[in-house]
Design an enzyme around this catalytic site. Structure first.
Site, mmCIF file in Angstrom:
data_model
loop_
_atom_site.group_PDB
_atom_site.id
_atom_site.type_symbol
_atom_site.label_atom_id
_atom_site.label_comp_id
_atom_site.label_asym_id
_atom_site.label_seq_id
_atom_site.Cartn_x
_atom_site.Cartn_y
_atom_site.Cartn_z
ATOM 1 N N ARG A 232 0.757 -1.262 0.160
ATOM 2 C CA ARG A 232 0.013 0.119 -0.042
ATOM 3 C C ARG A 232 0.981 1.248 -0.101
ATOM 4 N NH1 ARG A 232 -5.764 1.724 0.961
ATOM 5 N NH2 ARG A 232 -6.433 -0.063 0.790
ATOM 6 N N GLU B 208 -9.454 6.663 7.220
ATOM 7 C CA GLU B 208 -8.149 6.887 7.291
ATOM 8 C C GLU B 208 -7.495 8.113 6.156
ATOM 9 O OE1 GLU B 208 -6.091 2.353 6.749
ATOM 10 O OE2 GLU B 208 -7.700 2.963 5.451
#
Length: 776
Positions: free
Chosen positions: A323, A726
């Site tokens: 990621r 997030e």
């Protein structure tokens, strides 16, 4: 659907779009919310304390627990040799023990677990454990791991075009090394598990976890049981931030092991010091990069290595490094690019998921590149950011070959630039800095583009269970977990909208593996996208059954049935929702339904680094202004302007809270939260006395937050909303680059600054850029 809710007249209380309070807000402020440690203690409860390794790397020669087992109050003590199943809770890669077996690989690793009638008795007995070690050399840093080729998983590479050739022909080239620190989760409720024996050898476990099904699976594995013998329940957590995704399995498994052996309830609750010593953190990274660019700052080539300190085992590090690579482009198109990721093995805590899951590290890495290019060319970094933005019809393919279809960054940044008076403030700050020799101001505007979906595609699924009772009240259960982020309230609002009943008619219940099985972690910002959609499907199923019944019962066409504010209209007939539910029950209509949702369109080929790992992107941008004392390095964030895209907000109050909280947590990561290890691998910052999270006085004095108005998700998510858990953390990048801007103003040169930018580092960066040395 023809029986869809009609909100033209009177929307129900607390439905979608309402700024409803968090369902437990009143309990939070009154101290009435029940967490695991607040559950009334069962009779004969035992308390656990773990004997931890004093060494970063050593072989275990022997373990003698005779004196421990005979100590006052001790009922049992176990080591790895006492585990009946597999001593392994690795979520991705095998080899993660709950108790050290043959070798210890970090200071703080649990070696022995002691169950006693009080935590004091267990802790006192721990001093009697005789464990002999042969100390081995330890690898503690990313640099040492890279030098020795030590990784917990093979390196990964994303590439498009020919970065090496493009670098060779670039008119301008620049390179650098950027160090990014880790971060402790510092959840207010620490790691805790309560294991209660049931009949037939089954176990009920109350765990503070974001992933109940993972805890269920790992406890069963450690104890040699079938998963159906273990039930895990979670009503709420006092914060999680990713630190309760995989890590709780260790503590639940230890408690369950001792409960199984003693046939008594067992609680394992870590104090803050032990929690910080045992558990993993946000990964710290070392980034090395080379970039080619033209005279406007447009990046033509990038070669970047991102190396993370994974710790002693894999945990989720391979996915976290992935990621980081997924977000090492942020909002910028790079025609020729190579990104390499390394999950480095070190003899430290196993670093783990943390809000953003590697994305923040990848994103700030490319922002460092853009900032460095701007300063080399003497241009405003915002201008360089703009020329590199992804296009909407071309220049829109990521390094992992996904087309960016929903790009709104141009308009969003334009709106923020106007709203925050960026250009006027830029001129004013430059004028201030020319006449202020000691105090210097800095300003930065940074954007974000964050991909939403689990990159492990199979996790993108969710289930829900919904009951309507004959009095019209509703019981809601789903696979998501509540950690303070407001998920339970949002999902309840979605159900209220579908059934057209007030949200206070819906009972929110604890997540339980016996009700909704095989759940995914509440993570990746996908909690509402997944669980909200599953609950919506269940509610629509029941609404459809009720509509069919109402049409038959009142002898009207189905299209004449309408659900409106706690009532149902069937032609000229109007009855309360509760009345219709009672009538339907008497007619033997099923008033219970499950819902299942899986995210469409996504796919990812990790071996070839190609695919569409994300359903959509969330966007945002922030302007931060700072004031720095160049004599001490101390600073204040004087103003922050945040503009964030949440699509069509299900609950603006909760979404705004997530934006504010994410920004502050990100600011802590990049400014004050410093993890410091000594030469023997011992974490020295393991308590609030030495580890500084942001407090109220650290908030920007002028703090302005807006949700992007008129936004709708281009994808068919639940009510066209967007994830918000997030992404806002990365708005804090603006603070870091505002500090760099102030340092550059003080030094008259482009500075080198590592994260976190503590006052000490700011002072050293000023002195280094000036060509001098800071005084001790």
């Amino acid at each position: 659907m023809d029986d869809a809710p009609d909100l033209r007249a009177h929307p129900v209380r607390g439905a979608v779009g309402a700024a409803a309070a968090h369902d437990s807000a009143h309990k939070h402020v009154a101290g009435a919310a029940i967490y695991v440690d607040d559950i009334p203690e069962p009779p004969d409860l035992l308390h656990v304390w773990c004997v931890m390794s004093p060494h970063a790397h050593a072989r275990i020669r022997s373990i003698d627990l005779a004196d421990v087992r005979s100590a006052p109050g001790v009922i049992d003590a176990v080591s790895a040799a006492d585990i009946p199943g597999k001593n392994d809770i690795g979520p991705m890669v095998a080899g993660e023990p709950i108790l050290a077996e043959g070798i210890v690989e970090y200071v703080g690793q649990p070696v022995v677990a002691i169950a006693a009638t009080s935590i004091k008795a267990a802790r006192t007995a721990g001093a009697l454990a005789r464990v002999e070690y042969d100390v081995q050399p330890a690898v503690l840093t990313v640099d040492d791991a890279l030098a020795q080729g030590l990784f917990v998983a093979p390196p990964v590479e994303f590439k498009r075009g020919d970065a090496a050739a493009a670098l060779a022909r670039a008119p301008n080239r620049l390179s650098g090394t950027f160090r990014i620190g880790g971060q402790d989760h510092f959840y207010l409720e620490g790691q805790v598990a309560l294991a209660i024996p049931q009949e037939d050898g089954d176990l009920l476990i109350h765990s503070s976890t974001q992933h109940p099904s993972e805890v269920q699976k790992m406890v069963a594995k450690v104890l040699g049981l079938a998963a159906n013998a273990v039930t895990v329940e979670v009503r709420r957590m006092g914060g999680g931030f990713g630190g309760k995704e995989t890590q709780p399995a260790m503590f639940a498994a230890i408690a369950a092991l001792l409960a199984q052996r003693t046939r008594r309830p067992v609680k394992l609750r870590l104090d803050r010091d032990d929690d910080m010593m045992i558990t993993g953190k946000r990964h710290d990274f070392v980034v090395r990069w080379q970039a080619g660019f033209d005279g406007e700052g447009r990046i033509t080539a990038l070669d970047m290595d991102l190396a993370a300190r994974a710790g002693h085992v894999a945990d989720l590090s391979p996915a976290i490094v992935d990621r980081a690579l997924f977000h090492a482009d942020n909002c910028y198109y790079i025609p020729d690019v190579r990104l390499r990721g390394f999950a480095c093995k070190t003899h430290t805590q196993s670093n783990t998921a943390f809000r953003g899951f590697g994305g923040p590290q990848g994103m700030i890495a490319i922002e460092e590149v853009v900032d460095a290019i701007a300063r080399r060319l003497g241009r405003d970094p915002l201008a360089v950011r703009r020329v590199n933005f992804y296009g909407t019809t071309d220049r829109n393919v990521t390094p992992y070959h996904m087309v960016v279809e929903d790009n709104i960054v141009h308009g969003l940044v334009d709106e923020l630039e106007r709203w925050a008076d960026y250009q006027e403030r830029r001129r004013a700050i430059d004028a201030f800095n020319r006449t202020s020799p000691i105090l210097k101001k800095g300003l930065a505007l940074t954007p974000l583009k964050f991909g939403i979906s689990f990159t492990a595609t199979f996790y993108n699924q969710a289930g829900a269970l919904l009951h309507v009772y004959t009095d019209g009240s509703v019981h809601l259960n789903h696979g998501g977990t509540e950690m303070g982020q407001g998920l339970f309230m949002k999902v309840a609002q979605i159900v209220a909208e579908e059934l057209q009943i007030d949200v206070d008619r819906i009972k929110i219940s604890a997540t339980n593996t016996g009700k909704v099985p095989n759940t995914s972690a509440t993570a990746a910002s996908a909690g509402t996208d997944l669980n909200g959609a599953a609950a919506q499907i269940a509610a629509r199923t029941i609404r459809g059954r009720l509509a069919d019944f109402a049409a038959a019962h009142f002898a009207v066409p189905r299209e004449a049935v309408r659900f409106r504010r706690n009532e149902v209209e069937a032609g000229a007939n109007v009855v309360p929702f509760a009345t219709l539910a009672a009538l339907a029950y008497r007619a033997r209509v099923q008033l219970s339904a499950t819902g299942f949702y899986k995210t469409p369109k996504i796919h990812w080929d990790r071996d070839n680094a190609r695919g569409r790992p994300f359903l959509y992107f969330a966007y945002g941008a922030a302007v931060a202004e700072v004031l720095v004392d160049t004599l001490t390095g101390e600073y204040k964030v004087t103003r922050a302007d945040l503009l964030h895209d949440v699509g069509h907000s299900i609950n603006p109050a909760i979404d705004r809270g997530q934006v504010e909280g994410g920004f502050i947590q990100g600011m802590g990561w990049l400014t004050t939260e410093e993890l410091w290890f000594d030469a023997k691998g011992r974490l020295a910052t393991h308590a609030p006395s030495t580890y500084k999270i942001p407090v109220a006085s650290d908030l920007p004095r002028d703090f302005r937050v807006r949700l992007l108005e008129g936004a709708r998700n281009a994808e068919d998510t639940v009510h066209r909303s967007k994830a918000v858990g997030e992404p806002p953390l990365m708005l804090a990048n603006a603070v870091f680059f505002a500090l760099k801007d102030a340092v550059a103003a003080a030094a008259g040169a482009a500075p080198s600054l590592a994260a976190p930018a503590t006052p000490e580092r700011v002072l050293l960066a000023i002195e280094d850029a000036r060509g001098g040395a800071a005084t001790p």
